[in-house]
Design a protein around this motif. Sequence first.
Motif, PDB file in Angstrom:
ATOM      1  N   ILE A   1       0.833  -1.214   0.000  1.00 33.28           N
ATOM      2  CA  ILE A   1       0.000   0.000   0.000  1.00 33.28           C
ATOM      3  C   ILE A   1       0.863   1.258   0.000  1.00 33.28           C
ATOM      4  O   ILE A   1       0.541   2.232  -0.670  1.00 33.28           O
ATOM      5  CB  ILE A   1      -0.950  -0.016   1.226  1.00 33.28           C
ATOM      6  CG1 ILE A   1      -1.824  -1.269   1.175  1.00 33.28           C
ATOM      7  CG2 ILE A   1      -1.816   1.227   1.240  1.00 33.28           C
ATOM      8  CD1 ILE A   1      -2.636  -1.427  -0.100  1.00 33.28           C
ATOM      9  N   SER A   2       1.956   1.245   0.740  1.00 33.96           N
ATOM     10  CA  SER A   2       2.788   2.459   0.847  1.00 33.96           C
ATOM     11  C   SER A   2       3.224   3.009  -0.501  1.00 33.96           C
ATOM     12  O   SER A   2       3.184   4.231  -0.711  1.00 33.96           O
ATOM     13  CB  SER A   2       4.020   2.183   1.720  1.00 33.96           C
ATOM     14  OG  SER A   2       3.616   1.850   3.023  1.00 33.96           O
ATOM     15  N   PRO A   3       3.645   2.161  -1.485  1.00 35.15           N
ATOM     16  CA  PRO A   3       4.022   2.734  -2.788  1.00 35.15           C
ATOM     17  C   PRO A   3       2.861   3.478  -3.452  1.00 35.15           C
ATOM     18  O   PRO A   3       3.073   4.527  -4.073  1.00 35.15           O
ATOM     19  CB  PRO A   3       4.413   1.508  -3.617  1.00 35.15           C
ATOM     20  CG  PRO A   3       4.719   0.437  -2.647  1.00 35.15           C
ATOM     21  CD  PRO A   3       3.885   0.711  -1.444  1.00 35.15           C
ATOM     22  N   MET A   4       1.651   2.948  -3.292  1.00 40.94           N
ATOM     23  CA  MET A   4       0.489   3.641  -3.892  1.00 40.94           C
ATOM     24  C   MET A   4       0.300   5.013  -3.258  1.00 40.94           C
ATOM     25  O   MET A   4       0.051   5.999  -3.965  1.00 40.94           O
ATOM     26  CB  MET A   4      -0.775   2.796  -3.691  1.00 40.94           C
ATOM     27  CG  MET A   4      -0.784   1.500  -4.471  1.00 40.94           C
ATOM     28  SD  MET A   4      -2.392   0.709  -4.347  1.00 40.94           S
ATOM     29  CE  MET A   4      -1.995  -0.927  -4.890  1.00 40.94           C
ATOM     30  N   GLU A   5       0.388   5.049  -1.926  1.00 43.31           N
ATOM     31  CA  GLU A   5       0.178   6.337  -1.233  1.00 43.31           C
ATOM     32  C   GLU A   5       1.193   7.366  -1.704  1.00 43.31           C
ATOM     33  O   GLU A   5       0.836   8.522  -1.977  1.00 43.31           O
ATOM     34  CB  GLU A   5       0.284   6.134   0.279  1.00 43.31           C
ATOM     35  CG  GLU A   5      -0.892   5.352   0.859  1.00 43.31           C
ATOM     36  CD  GLU A   5      -0.754   5.138   2.355  1.00 43.31           C
ATOM     37  OE1 GLU A   5       0.408   5.086   2.826  1.00 43.31           O
ATOM     38  OE2 GLU A   5      -1.782   5.009   3.032  1.00 43.31           O
ATOM     39  N   LYS A   6       2.454   6.940  -1.827  1.00 49.59           N
ATOM     40  CA  LYS A   6       3.510   7.878  -2.247  1.00 49.59           C
ATOM     41  C   LYS A   6       3.247   8.408  -3.652  1.00 49.59           C
ATOM     42  O   LYS A   6       3.416   9.594  -3.924  1.00 49.59           O
ATOM     43  CB  LYS A   6       4.877   7.192  -2.187  1.00 49.59           C
ATOM     44  CG  LYS A   6       5.365   6.904  -0.775  1.00 49.59           C
ATOM     45  CD  LYS A   6       6.706   6.191  -0.767  1.00 49.59           C
ATOM     46  CE  LYS A   6       7.850   7.158  -0.952  1.00 49.59           C
ATOM     47  NZ  LYS A   6       8.122   8.011   0.203  1.00 49.59           N
ATOM     48  N   LEU A   7       2.802   7.523  -4.559  1.00 52.16           N
ATOM     49  CA  LEU A   7       2.542   7.959  -5.940  1.00 52.16           C
ATOM     50  C   LEU A   7       1.291   8.828  -6.027  1.00 52.16           C
ATOM     51  O   LEU A   7       1.256   9.798  -6.794  1.00 52.16           O
ATOM     52  CB  LEU A   7       2.411   6.737  -6.856  1.00 52.16           C
ATOM     53  CG  LEU A   7       3.698   5.924  -7.057  1.00 52.16           C
ATOM     54  CD1 LEU A   7       3.409   4.633  -7.803  1.00 52.16           C
ATOM     55  CD2 LEU A   7       4.737   6.726  -7.836  1.00 52.16           C
ATOM     56  N   PHE A   8       0.256   8.477  -5.265  1.00 52.60           N
ATOM     57  CA  PHE A   8      -0.977   9.292  -5.277  1.00 52.60           C
ATOM     58  C   PHE A   8      -0.713  10.709  -4.798  1.00 52.60           C
ATOM     59  O   PHE A   8      -1.278  11.671  -5.330  1.00 52.60           O
ATOM     60  CB  PHE A   8      -2.049   8.634  -4.393  1.00 52.60           C
ATOM     61  CG  PHE A   8      -2.941   7.682  -5.152  1.00 52.60           C
ATOM     62  CD1 PHE A   8      -3.731   8.139  -6.202  1.00 52.60           C
ATOM     63  CD2 PHE A   8      -2.995   6.342  -4.836  1.00 52.60           C
ATOM     64  CE1 PHE A   8      -4.553   7.278  -6.900  1.00 52.60           C
ATOM     65  CE2 PHE A   8      -3.808   5.469  -5.532  1.00 52.60           C
ATOM     66  CZ  PHE A   8      -4.586   5.945  -6.566  1.00 52.60           C
ATOM     67  N   LYS A   9       0.172  10.844  -3.819  1.00 46.82           N
ATOM     68  CA  LYS A   9       0.454  12.183  -3.272  1.00 46.82           C
ATOM     69  C   LYS A   9       1.055  13.098  -4.331  1.00 46.82           C
ATOM     70  O   LYS A   9       0.895  14.310  -4.280  1.00 46.82           O
ATOM     71  CB  LYS A   9       1.422  12.056  -2.096  1.00 46.82           C
ATOM     72  CG  LYS A   9       0.755  11.601  -0.810  1.00 46.82           C
ATOM     73  CD  LYS A   9       1.777  11.497   0.314  1.00 46.82           C
ATOM     74  CE  LYS A   9       1.128  10.935   1.585  1.00 46.82           C
ATOM     75  NZ  LYS A   9       2.124  10.722   2.654  1.00 46.82           N
ATOM     76  N   VAL A  10       1.730  12.512  -5.284  1.00 46.50           N
ATOM     77  CA  VAL A  10       2.378  13.331  -6.323  1.00 46.50           C
ATOM     78  C   VAL A  10       1.405  13.701  -7.444  1.00 46.50           C
ATOM     79  O   VAL A  10       1.369  14.848  -7.888  1.00 46.50           O
ATOM     80  CB  VAL A  10       3.590  12.575  -6.911  1.00 46.50           C
ATOM     81  CG1 VAL A  10       4.230  13.375  -8.032  1.00 46.50           C
ATOM     82  CG2 VAL A  10       4.611  12.285  -5.831  1.00 46.50           C
ATOM     83  N   ILE A  11       0.579  12.727  -7.913  1.00 42.88           N
ATOM     84  CA  ILE A  11      -0.234  13.010  -9.111  1.00 42.88           C
ATOM     85  C   ILE A  11      -1.620  13.558  -8.779  1.00 42.88           C
ATOM     86  O   ILE A  11      -2.281  14.135  -9.646  1.00 42.88           O
ATOM     87  CB  ILE A  11      -0.380  11.750  -9.989  1.00 42.88           C
ATOM     88  CG1 ILE A  11      -1.169  10.648  -9.272  1.00 42.88           C
ATOM     89  CG2 ILE A  11       0.959  11.222 -10.423  1.00 42.88           C
ATOM     90  CD1 ILE A  11      -1.540   9.506 -10.186  1.00 42.88           C
ATOM     91  N   ALA A  12      -2.099  13.386  -7.539  1.00 41.88           N
ATOM     92  CA  ALA A  12      -3.481  13.804  -7.226  1.00 41.88           C
ATOM     93  C   ALA A  12      -3.671  15.327  -7.241  1.00 41.88           C
ATOM     94  O   ALA A  12      -4.623  15.818  -7.859  1.00 41.88           O
ATOM     95  CB  ALA A  12      -3.893  13.215  -5.877  1.00 41.88           C
ATOM     96  N   PRO A  13      -2.797  16.127  -6.585  1.00 40.96           N
ATOM     97  CA  PRO A  13      -3.075  17.587  -6.521  1.00 40.96           C
ATOM     98  C   PRO A  13      -3.269  18.247  -7.878  1.00 40.96           C
ATOM     99  O   PRO A  13      -4.267  18.945  -8.082  1.00 40.96           O
ATOM    100  CB  PRO A  13      -1.845  18.130  -5.773  1.00 40.96           C
ATOM    101  CG  PRO A  13      -1.354  16.983  -4.962  1.00 40.96           C
ATOM    102  CD  PRO A  13      -1.625  15.761  -5.765  1.00 40.96           C
ATOM    103  N   PRO A  14      -2.355  18.062  -8.847  1.00 40.38           N
ATOM    104  CA  PRO A  14      -2.591  18.752 -10.137  1.00 40.38           C
ATOM    105  C   PRO A  14      -3.846  18.262 -10.848  1.00 40.38           C
ATOM    106  O   PRO A  14      -4.530  19.048 -11.511  1.00 40.38           O
ATOM    107  CB  PRO A  14      -1.322  18.435 -10.951  1.00 40.38           C
ATOM    108  CG  PRO A  14      -0.680  17.271 -10.294  1.00 40.38           C
ATOM    109  CD  PRO A  14      -1.049  17.346  -8.852  1.00 40.38           C
ATOM    110  N   LEU A  15      -4.162  16.942 -10.737  1.00 47.08           N
ATOM    111  CA  LEU A  15      -5.362  16.427 -11.405  1.00 47.08           C
ATOM    112  C   LEU A  15      -6.616  17.029 -10.807  1.00 47.08           C
ATOM    113  O   LEU A  15      -7.551  17.407 -11.530  1.00 47.08           O
ATOM    114  CB  LEU A  15      -5.411  14.903 -11.296  1.00 47.08           C
ATOM    115  CG  LEU A  15      -4.484  14.131 -12.259  1.00 47.08           C
ATOM    116  CD1 LEU A  15      -4.487  12.656 -11.899  1.00 47.08           C
ATOM    117  CD2 LEU A  15      -4.915  14.308 -13.700  1.00 47.08           C
ATOM    118  N   ASN A  16      -6.659  17.106  -9.475  1.00 47.38           N
ATOM    119  CA  ASN A  16      -7.851  17.682  -8.819  1.00 47.38           C
ATOM    120  C   ASN A  16      -7.979  19.165  -9.103  1.00 47.38           C
ATOM    121  O   ASN A  16      -9.087  19.710  -9.099  1.00 47.38           O
ATOM    122  CB  ASN A  16      -7.771  17.447  -7.304  1.00 47.38           C
ATOM    123  CG  ASN A  16      -7.882  15.959  -6.964  1.00 47.38           C
ATOM    124  OD1 ASN A  16      -8.455  15.185  -7.737  1.00 47.38           O
ATOM    125  ND2 ASN A  16      -7.312  15.543  -5.838  1.00 47.38           N
ATOM    126  N   ALA A  17      -6.850  19.806  -9.376  1.00 50.16           N
ATOM    127  CA  ALA A  17      -6.894  21.252  -9.683  1.00 50.16           C
ATOM    128  C   ALA A  17      -7.178  21.502 -11.148  1.00 50.16           C
ATOM    129  O   ALA A  17      -7.264  22.649 -11.584  1.00 50.16           O
ATOM    130  CB  ALA A  17      -5.560  21.878  -9.285  1.00 50.16           C
TER     131      ALA A  17
END
Length: 1414
Positions: A690-706
Amino acid sequence: MEPESLGAEQGASLPGPAEELGTLLGQDAAPQKLSGEELDRELESKSDLIDDKEFDIPQVDTPPTLESILNETDDEEESFVLEDPSLLNIDNIDTHSYDTSSLASSDSGDRTHLKRKKKLPDSFSLHGSVVRLSLLKGISAQIVSAADKVDAGLPTAIAASSLIAVGTSHGLALIFDPNQALRLCLGSTAVGAQYGAISALSINNDCSRLLCGFAKGQITMWDLASGKLLRSITDAHPPGTAILHIKFTDDPTLAICNDSGGSVFELSFKRVMGVRTCESRCLFSGSKGEVCCIEPLHAKTELRDHPITQYSLLAMASLTKILVIGLKPSLKVWMTFPYGRMDPSSVPLLAWYFVAVQNSVNPMLAFCRGDVVHFLLVKRDDSGAIHVTKQKQLHLHYDLINFTWINSRTVVLLDSVEKLHVIDRQMQEELETIEISEVQLVYNSSHFKSLATGGNVSQALALVGEKACYQSISSCGGQIFYLGTKSVHVMMIRSWRERVDHLLKQDCLTEALALAWSFHEGKAKAVVGLSGDGNKRKAVIADRMVEILFHYADRTLKKCPDQGKIQVMEQHFQDMVPVIVDYCLLLQRTDLLFSQMYDKLSENSVAKGVFLECLEPYILSDKLMGMTAQVMKDLLLHYQDKNLMEDMEACIVHMDITSLDIQQVVLLCWENHLYDAMIYVYNSGMNDFISPMEKLFKVIAPPLNAGKSLTDEKVVMGNKLLVYISCCLAGRAYPLGDIPEDLVPLVKNQVFEFLIRLHSAEASADEEVYPYVRTLLHFDTREFLNVLALTFEDFKNDKQAVEYQQRIVDILLKVMVENSDFTPSQIGCLFTFLARQLAKPNNTLFVNRTLFDQVLEFLCSPDDDSRHSERQQVLLELLQAGGIVQFEENRLIPMAEKAEFYQICEFMYEQEHLYDKIIDCYLRDPVRKEEVFNYIHNILSIPGYSAEEKQSVWQKAMKHIEELLLLSPNKAADLIATHFNDQIEGIIKNLQDQFLLFQFLRSLLDPREGINQDMLQISPCVTEQFIELLCHYSPDQVLETLQVLEFYRLEETIQITQKHLLHEASSYLLEKKGDVHGAFLVMLEQLRSKLLMLTYEIEESTELHLLKDIEDTLVKTIALCQRNSHSLNQQQREALWFPLLEAMMSPQKLSSSTVLCQYSEPLKSLTMQVLNNMAAFIALPSILQRILQVSNRGGENIDPVYGRGKLGEIQGLVLGMLDTFNYEQTLLETTTNLLNHDLHWSLCNLRASITRGLNPKQDYCCICLQQYKRRQEMADEIIVFSCGHLYHSLCLLSKECGIETKGQMRWTCYKCNSSNKGGKLSENFSELKKGNGASLAQSSSESLLDSQQIQAFDQLCRLYRGTSRLALLTELSRTRGGEKHGLLNVSQGDPALNSVFQNENFQLHLAPPPLTEE
């Protein structure tokens, strides 16, 4: 009588004691004499270096049975007794100093080398030095000393066993023991003076007897134990011939000798009442073919019971063939084999050896004369018969003078330039080449020429003797002895360890390792010295390789360049270090590699770096396990220092990193964007998915949501995240391999729980629900849904799985339907995914149907013009995926029509089989309008549609026919011709637009448009309607269209073209109708009107165009006249050509006009063109008469063309005509000369053939077989045929071979007739020669032809049939005769019509005459 007992007899000793010789040679005492048994024991005690396994030498205490030998495998080597090199005081010669080359080194331009197997470029680097050639110092020194001190003479022959015997030119035999000590000196120079040189030697099996053959023919037998002479044989063979060979057989009482007369004798030794005798029997007489080589089959001790030994086989080689005979139980020839074509100076060679083939051991005979070695396998069957089987030949590019077996796989060849070639027989591969010219090999030429007895030998045998060295080379126990003029050399195969060490001495460490590895793998050739089973052998070799590797590592560091560029040092280590790594891993010695080798190489930082980089390919191929933690750590640090991040990531995912600091590696991977490696470390190091997913989500989620676009790096991260999620849900490890089976369910549940979390771990207050699903949908909706679809496929239909599916679907709907920031395409993807899941037969999902209605309204919104095609495509995919069941049909079609989703309408109509309505969809869709034609054609022609459906489509197409024509006249015409043929005239009547009608008719009726005219059923008036429209809309194309059109009426069409003033078209139609004159008048009128325009002043541009127009019209008019002149008479031709000529000349009457002056040259050129063309059809006098004719009527000069006799005006025309006439006259004369010469040549050859004398094959009649002079009857004549057979005429008449025709006899050859079964003979008249009363008959055979051949022959005759030469010459002479009357003579009649040259099928074959044999 009993066989001679060995070693017990007493005999007289000859003067010349060994003691005296030993003293002279400087020995303190005579050498210790060993008995045969003691010598054998000594040899056995010193044979530890022999490889028992390799050569199958049996232990003494357990001798093998024949059965055990027969059960050996093919790859086992044959045993032999190898002399221990330590017994011989030898000086090792470094064989690598000799010329070492491959088999292909000198075969350029040689034809035979093409047959041989292709060899590697360097046999030394592949096999090392296989053999060792050594000088026997002791023996060599004593041979030289004996020649100097006791006048022993030069060495002439050698025989080797456990003792070595050397014969000399003064009749002495020197016997040496294995320590090179002189043991015996047999014979004396006095005997040598009487007997001559020793020419052959032979030692028996137990080394107790020696046979010496002499140059003058005597033979002596010696006891090698006591040194006594046992026999002196002088009458065993014809006197005056030298002994070439003498050989003991396996039977000690039997020997074979071969003399220079080419005869072979069997010597049988017996002892009766204490008296030794020798009986001689001739086996082969030299008068039947000279034998120059003999070889009895010798079996080793362990093979003495082999069934074939009872035959005592002997191979003999004569100058033309080889023979294999059996001496026992009675003399029998078992095989003969001719050599075939070869060089007469080549030496015949024979050699036997026992080899293992197909689990049985049998003797193989190698024989050679020249450059091809033949191998014959000799077997004995159950009945006692011997069978010989040919084996694979060995093709060489050099001439052989010696062939010796070392073992069953390896042979040594000596070529005529004294090069030794070591060959692997089975693979036909050359292992080594050694130059031995320094040996100064002794040749036996003088004995073959029998110089000691006066040289009474044949030239063929003397020629072979030039290269003969049979007695100079002797083999025993795997050693080959070479006798030089002053030395003896021995050659033996090196042991495997020796071969490796030899390469090490040469500083060839890489080659030494490669050779050792080939020993380890069992792929090396000529292996000696390896014993024990396979594992034991490998262990021994591996230990030696480790020693070499340590030495190699030290040398690598020692030879490192101390100064210079760092690249030079790197290159040095890149060349050297991979070798260490390769062999350590091949030997599976990672302990050695990562401890001592790594520590040693780590002393140099460059070497350490190269070492670490060498590990990469092995890591990537999963061949490197058990790396120490220190090496892994150093490897990662090295890649980090070198910035080789991609390589480091590739290695990490193949390494077991549990022994490293996990957090440090993760941090390293994250900082360097090595996401694959990071995920692998988390998964395999900590079982954390799970930890690798969390680390990757933290990077790509903010710009996509914005709503921002992602950078390339973040897109890569997103794609890796999707693939990682897919792998986890499918039970696969990322990036490769599989998750342990016990963890698969746990990982799946963890990933699902993570994805459907309501909020992330460190959520802000304004975070929307289900952030992970939302992020993935925004990143790539289609791929994320594909991942879910694949996961649903793998789900088992249990309660928990059903709950997960439903929960995810609900979350997807909540996220996407309740938000307006998703595009129609994204929403369409979701509902397509849902439709596919709902359409499954075992579906358990529930989706509210009103959601589908909302999606339909959203996609079909008429107010939104953006993304029209995208929205239509999304809805179409949704329907095709099964979503059609979720919509109400009566609501869907109106909405689709309103939104102009014509593909959706088509899909719905097709579901309801309303195919006619689909035509409207195509016609209204601007993108797909053109496809309507294919659609209509498919419906009407492809089976599977009902008659009612086809009828409705047909009617709809008829209704829209004008619209279809406007869309594409060509495609519409094709469709109408195929499916609406009977409605064509109705369609034409209904079309109001005339231009559209014209386009339609052109596409329909013009064959060039591609429509098959045969399928059309239309009246000629339709074609004429098209022609009229064509005259109106495209008059330039009327003529070429008329030439391809078929169905029209000529009269009506002529009226149409005349109405539109299309003169050329009218002329074409009139000519087609048959009115040639009318067609000509139309063209003539057109030409005159254009010529008339020249009289007016016109602009320069118009002037050029007008001249070009006149020329075109003239060319067409001339072509019209030429086409039709063949079928007209002279008067009709003149009616065409003369008006045309007058029309062209009439403007020149006005040449005084300034306007026409500038056109005079072009007009004269055109007029000349008319004259040249009409000359072929109108007689020349008539043309000149027409031009010059002047009529005087009533005192007025009436000149139709030129007034007042201005001849100068037409001088150019007349001269041009005369030039043409002269050219044609020259051509005619040349052709006549050629034909006359050809005819003369043919007649000369025919006359020569007829008058040529006949040469009979014999002087007797072929029927009665009596001489032709036997009878003198007046009526009897001699008949000779061209085939050479001779007969009496009365004999021929008796056989009905003569027919009387018109008072002359016509004869046929009886012998040819009878031998030509069913054949028919062409019969020629015989002519009587009155002078000698004989007649000649020429006859040649002709086979009867079958019907098919006759038909082919007739066709050939028709093809080449032409006018006869006689007819040609007659015509030419008649024409030439007529020419003499003058140019202005008007020919009577019309010879042109009857001339063979005017025939359009006339072909003149101008070919050179065929050559005949003189």
